[in-house]
Motif scaffolding. Structure first.
Motif, PDB file in Angstrom:
ATOM      1  N   TYR A  76       2.859   1.629  -3.625  1.00 14.73           N
ATOM      2  CA  TYR A  76       2.116   1.655  -4.887  1.00 14.73           C
ATOM      3  C   TYR A  76       0.894   2.575  -4.903  1.00 14.73           C
ATOM      4  CZ  TYR A  76       4.825  -2.384  -6.550  1.00 14.73           C
ATOM      5  OH  TYR A  76       5.819  -3.219  -6.964  1.00 14.73           O
ATOM      6  N   SER A  77       0.375   2.959  -3.760  1.00 10.67           N
ATOM      7  CA  SER A  77      -0.907   3.675  -3.714  1.00 10.67           C
ATOM      8  C   SER A  77      -0.876   5.015  -4.430  1.00 10.67           C
ATOM      9  CB  SER A  77      -1.349   3.875  -2.262  1.00 10.67           C
ATOM     10  OG  SER A  77      -1.677   2.629  -1.675  1.00 10.67           O
ATOM     11  N   ARG A  78       0.248   5.692  -4.441  1.00 10.81           N
ATOM     12  CA  ARG A  78       0.321   7.010  -5.078  1.00 10.81           C
ATOM     13  C   ARG A  78       0.376   6.945  -6.597  1.00 10.81           C
ATOM     14  NH1 ARG A  78       4.615  10.556  -1.396  1.00 10.81           N
ATOM     15  NH2 ARG A  78       3.425  10.477   0.569  1.00 10.81           N
ATOM     16  N   TYR A  90      -0.658   4.040  -8.582  1.00 10.94           N
ATOM     17  CA  TYR A  90      -1.549   3.094  -9.241  1.00 10.94           C
ATOM     18  C   TYR A  90      -2.944   3.171  -8.645  1.00 10.94           C
ATOM     19  CZ  TYR A  90       2.824   1.209 -11.028  1.00 10.94           C
ATOM     20  OH  TYR A  90       4.035   1.075 -11.648  1.00 10.94           O
ATOM     21  N   GLN A  91      -3.934   2.744  -9.430  1.00  4.94           N
ATOM     22  CA  GLN A  91      -5.317   2.773  -8.961  1.00  4.94           C
ATOM     23  C   GLN A  91      -5.499   1.798  -7.797  1.00  4.94           C
ATOM     24  OE1 GLN A  91      -7.933   2.001 -12.260  1.00  4.94           O
ATOM     25  NE2 GLN A  91      -7.305   3.818 -13.394  1.00  4.94           N
ATOM     26  N   SER A  92      -6.432   2.139  -6.942  1.00  2.00           N
ATOM     27  CA  SER A  92      -6.658   1.322  -5.742  1.00  2.00           C
ATOM     28  C   SER A  92      -7.034  -0.114  -6.099  1.00  2.00           C
ATOM     29  CB  SER A  92      -7.744   1.951  -4.875  1.00  2.00           C
ATOM     30  OG  SER A  92      -8.970   2.067  -5.594  1.00  2.00           O
ATOM     31  N   SER A  93      -7.729  -0.305  -7.234  1.00  2.00           N
ATOM     32  CA  SER A  93      -8.119  -1.659  -7.648  1.00  2.00           C
ATOM     33  C   SER A  93      -6.884  -2.495  -7.999  1.00  2.00           C
ATOM     34  CB  SER A  93      -9.059  -1.598  -8.853  1.00  2.00           C
ATOM     35  OG  SER A  93      -8.452  -0.931  -9.949  1.00  2.00           O
ATOM     36  N   GLU A  94      -5.876  -1.872  -8.632  1.00  2.00           N
ATOM     37  CA  GLU A  94      -4.647  -2.591  -8.964  1.00  2.00           C
ATOM     38  C   GLU A  94      -3.883  -2.981  -7.704  1.00  2.00           C
ATOM     39  OE1 GLU A  94      -2.586  -1.079 -12.854  1.00  2.00           O
ATOM     40  OE2 GLU A  94      -3.393   0.687 -11.853  1.00  2.00           O
ATOM     41  N   VAL A  95      -3.848  -2.054  -6.743  1.00  2.00           N
ATOM     42  CA  VAL A  95      -3.133  -2.313  -5.502  1.00  2.00           C
ATOM     43  C   VAL A  95      -3.837  -3.411  -4.706  1.00  2.00           C
ATOM     44  CG1 VAL A  95      -2.312  -1.310  -3.336  1.00  2.00           C
ATOM     45  CG2 VAL A  95      -2.241   0.048  -5.443  1.00  2.00           C
ATOM     46  N   SER A  96      -5.169  -3.360  -4.655  1.00  2.00           N
ATOM     47  CA  SER A  96      -5.932  -4.376  -3.930  1.00  2.00           C
ATOM     48  C   SER A  96      -5.748  -5.757  -4.558  1.00  2.00           C
ATOM     49  CB  SER A  96      -7.413  -4.010  -3.901  1.00  2.00           C
ATOM     50  OG  SER A  96      -7.626  -2.808  -3.193  1.00  2.00           O
ATOM     51  N   GLY A 134       0.816  -1.211   0.000  1.00  2.00           N
ATOM     52  CA  GLY A 134       0.000   0.000   0.000  1.00  2.00           C
ATOM     53  C   GLY A 134       0.847   1.257   0.000  1.00  2.00           C
ATOM     54  N   ARG A 135       1.922   1.242   0.757  1.00  2.00           N
ATOM     55  CA  ARG A 135       2.769   2.436   0.870  1.00  2.00           C
ATOM     56  C   ARG A 135       3.501   2.754  -0.426  1.00  2.00           C
ATOM     57  NH1 ARG A 135       8.003   3.335   1.971  1.00  2.00           N
ATOM     58  NH2 ARG A 135       8.457   1.185   2.606  1.00  2.00           N
TER      59      ARG A 135
END
Length: 223
Positions: free
Chosen positions: A197-199, A201-207, A194-195
């Motif tokens: 990649y969140s900035r 990439y889209q939240s769906s990709e990170v999840s 989360g730390r």
């Protein structure tokens, strides 16, 4: 592994045995990153040798970055004979091959993807199904002889160059699995993903990436 996720794979020089070549002894070092193409059902034997952390990547990523399977060479085979003959001529300075620097360079590039079927102590390399990335860059030495490479300062200097110009990047879409040793490490890795990649990439990709976390502990129990 966290550094790989954040910065990419760092090609480092690795000594490769030359025992497949009948007229040579010892090793030569090439810059590389190595991967294995094996199913999850075989992961236990792999982690026993290489450690219990890893990243599974897509074949599309491998092809896009120009990786290639290594050639496993049996030195007494017909193919082994042909490589020995061509390589021997280039070293001895025989014929036009040795006079063409471009041909010599490309020959050495091919040799960087050759591995003996077995190690000198009998380990079966062939079972690893290795794919390899060997960077080609004007600032990077394609090979270094064993004697020169044995100097720790030389090794460090060579590897710093590949770090500067040849890092092999990955994105969340490229990752099929992330392996940690134990279930207890998964929460920490989720926070880390989360730390970093969140900035970007889209939240769906990170999840989706977080859902691809697996522990070797769990795989052992389930398989």
């Amino acid at each position: 592994m966290k550094k790989i996720l954040e910065n990419g794979f760092w090609p480092k020089y690795c000594l490769e045995e030359l025992d497949w070549f009948k007229s040579s002894k010892g090793s030569v070092a090439y810059p590389m990153v190595c991967f294995c193409d094996i199913p999850l059902s075989r992961i236990q034997e792999h982690v026993g040798k290489y450690g219990e952390y890893g990243i599974g990547l897509t074949k599309e990523w491998a092809k896009r970055n120009k990786l290639n399977p290594v050639i496993y060479l049996q030195k007494d085979s017909e193919l082994g004979f042909s490589f020995n003959k061509v390589y021997g001529q280039s070293l001895k300075g025989a014929g036009e091959l040795s006079m063409n620097k471009s041909l010599r360079f490309n020959l050495m590039k091919m040799l960087s993807y050759i591995k003996p079927v077995q190690s000198v102590d009998g380990y079966d390399y062939y079972q690893e199904n290795e794919w390899r990335y060997v960077p080609v860059h004007s600032k990077v030495e394609l090979w270094v002889n064993e004697g020169e490479f044995s100097d720790p300062e030389v090794e460090e200097s060579l590897n710093e160059v590949t770090k500067d110009v040849c890092m092999l990047k990955i994105e969340p879409k490229d990752i099929k699995y992330i392996f940690v040793k134990n279930d207890s490490e998964i929460d920490d890795m989720i926070r880390f993903i989360g730390r970093i990649y969140s900035r970007s990439y889209q939240s769906s990709e990170v999840s989706t990436l977080m859902s691809r976390l697996l522990s070797v502990e769990r795989i052992r129990e389930d398989l």
